[in-house]
Design a protein around this motif. Structure first.
Motif, PDB file in Angstrom:
ATOM      1  N   GLN A 224       1.009  -1.018  -0.424  1.00  0.00           N
ATOM      2  CA  GLN A 224       0.559  -0.207  -0.017  1.00  0.00           C
ATOM      3  C   GLN A 224       0.989   1.125  -0.220  1.00  0.00           C
ATOM      4  O   GLN A 224       0.082   2.051   0.287  1.00  0.00           O
ATOM      5  N   ALA A 225       2.057   1.308   0.012  1.00  0.00           N
ATOM      6  CA  ALA A 225       3.684   1.986  -0.089  1.00  0.00           C
ATOM      7  C   ALA A 225       4.025   2.885  -1.216  1.00  0.00           C
ATOM      8  O   ALA A 225       3.837   1.748  -1.815  1.00  0.00           O
ATOM      9  N   THR A 226       3.814   3.818  -0.885  1.00  0.00           N
ATOM     10  CA  THR A 226       4.297   4.868  -2.564  1.00  0.00           C
ATOM     11  C   THR A 226       6.340   4.283  -2.131  1.00  0.00           C
ATOM     12  O   THR A 226       6.983   3.638  -1.359  1.00  0.00           O
TER      13      THR A 226
ATOM     14  N   GLU B 135       8.309   5.696  -2.271  1.00  0.00           N
ATOM     15  CA  GLU B 135       9.472   7.684  -2.045  1.00  0.00           C
ATOM     16  C   GLU B 135       9.223   7.125  -0.204  1.00  0.00           C
ATOM     17  O   GLU B 135      10.385   7.540  -0.333  1.00  0.00           O
ATOM     18  N   ARG B 136       8.135   5.978   0.127  1.00  0.00           N
ATOM     19  CA  ARG B 136       8.584   5.757   1.532  1.00  0.00           C
ATOM     20  C   ARG B 136       9.756   5.354   2.187  1.00  0.00           C
ATOM     21  O   ARG B 136      10.673   4.978   2.659  1.00  0.00           O
TER      22      ARG B 136
ATOM     23  N   ASP C 235       4.239   8.943   5.570  1.00  0.00           N
ATOM     24  CA  ASP C 235       3.929   8.636   4.939  1.00  0.00           C
ATOM     25  C   ASP C 235       3.348   7.079   5.484  1.00  0.00           C
ATOM     26  O   ASP C 235       2.893   6.248   4.664  1.00  0.00           O
TER      27      ASP C 235
END
Ligand SMILES: NC(=O)c1ccc[n+]([C@@H]2O[C@H](COP(=O)([O-])OP(=O)(O)OC[C@H]3O[C@@H](n4cnc5c(N)ncnc54)[C@H](OP(=O)(O)O)[C@@H]3O)[C@@H](O)[C@H]2O)c1
Length: 277
Positions: free
Chosen positions: A117-119, A121-122, A214
């Protein structure tokens, strides 16, 4: 000198406690939590400390908090993920303190939530702050540390750098990477007499969970129990004094890592059942 004489000399060096009086220290992440107490304790112990973090007003408060006797604390605010800032930190230590004896890589950020579920960028941010900032700052400091007095590199790692949990994949990965890097570096620097000390706290009461990257607001960590930032800081400095190699701080953290060694599959089952954040 005979081999016995050399052996006794080595043993004496290993047993002798490191003192902080007059030591020139570079400390990251001093504006809150563990770093705040590390800075205070170091100044109290007679060290000269270059501190950094992004929040300059907090560093100013830190300086005012204990009167900054004999200009023992020099604040250089900035983002540790920025190469120019890391250069400025080392330059400040060299120009104003005449060199470096100890670097404490404490600055860190976390994130909670599943990887899918994370980007991207995280993952990048956590590696920039938790891994690359520490390794690259150390690279810049090394030429000075090698000429330092009882030199040491200290890494504030985490129990999650020994055993990963669900919902914190980026953080665990960055802390695992830091531990692997430290293991190599420790051996590479042995001939130069630079200690590499890794300290792993469990959940600590600090601002860490208020500045997650994030992460959905209000997300709670599934961890149980916590240590005070002040006691963690005292233990980090204790590990430096006693020239420890690797230290896991809390009894619960030790039990967790031990259980992972003897029964990793049992721990997998427990974690996947109870530790989803
Ligand atoms: N809290 C826990 O449960 C826990 C458990 C195990 C290990 N640790 C580790 O302990 C260390 C200290 O964390 P803490 O608990 O004391 O948390 P904290 O109170 O949030 O402190 C983190 C420090 O890092 C600094 N920092 C973060 N990002 C930065 C950046 N990009 N540039 C410069 N400074 C930055 C923060 O300052 P600014 O925001 O002002 O930049 C702050 O001073 C971290 O490495 C963390 O991974 C914490």
């Amino acid at each position: 000198m005979s081999w016995l004489g050399e052996w006794v000399l080595t043993l004496e060096c290993v047993m002798a406690k490191r003192s902080f009086a007059g030591k020139r220290v570079l400390l990251t992440g001093a504006s809150s939590g563990i770093g705040w107490y590390l800075a205070s304790e170091l100044v109290r112990a007679g060290a000269f400390v270059v501190v950094t973090s992004r929040r300059s007003e907090r560093l100013q408060q830190l300086r005012l908090a204990f009167g900054n006797p004999r200009k023992r604390l020099i604040a250089v605010p900035g983002d540790i993920a920025d190469h120019e800032h890391r250069c400025a930190l080392v330059d400040t230590a060299v120009e104003q303190l005449g060199g470096l004896d100890v670097v404490i890589n404490n600055a860190g950020v976390g994130a909670i939530g599943s990887f899918d579920q994370a980007t991207p960028e995280r993952l990048r941010t956590l590696f920039e702050v938790d891994f690359f900032a520490a390794t690259e700052l150390t690279r810049l400091a090394l030429p000075y540390l090698k000429r330092g007095n009882e030199p040491a590199i200290c890494l504030v790692n985490s129990v999650l750098g020994h055993r990963a949990v669900p919902g914190k994949s980026e953080y665990c990965a960055a802390k695992f990477a830091l531990r692997g890097w430290a293991e190599s570096l420790r051996l590479e620097l042995r001939p130069a007499g630079v200690d590499v000390i890794s300290v792993s706290p469990s959940t600590t009461r600090s601002e860490f969970f208020e500045s997650l990257v994030d992460t959905v607001r209000g997300t709670k960590s599934a961890s149980v129990g916590s240590q005070s930032a002040e006691s963690v800081a005292k233990n980090v400095l204790g590990a430096l004094r006693k020239r420890k190699r690797e230290l896991i701080l809390s009894p619960a953290g030790k039990a967790f890592v031990w259980l992972n060694r003897i029964a990793p599959q049992l721990l997998d089952r427990l974690l996947s059942r109870y530790a989803i954040s």
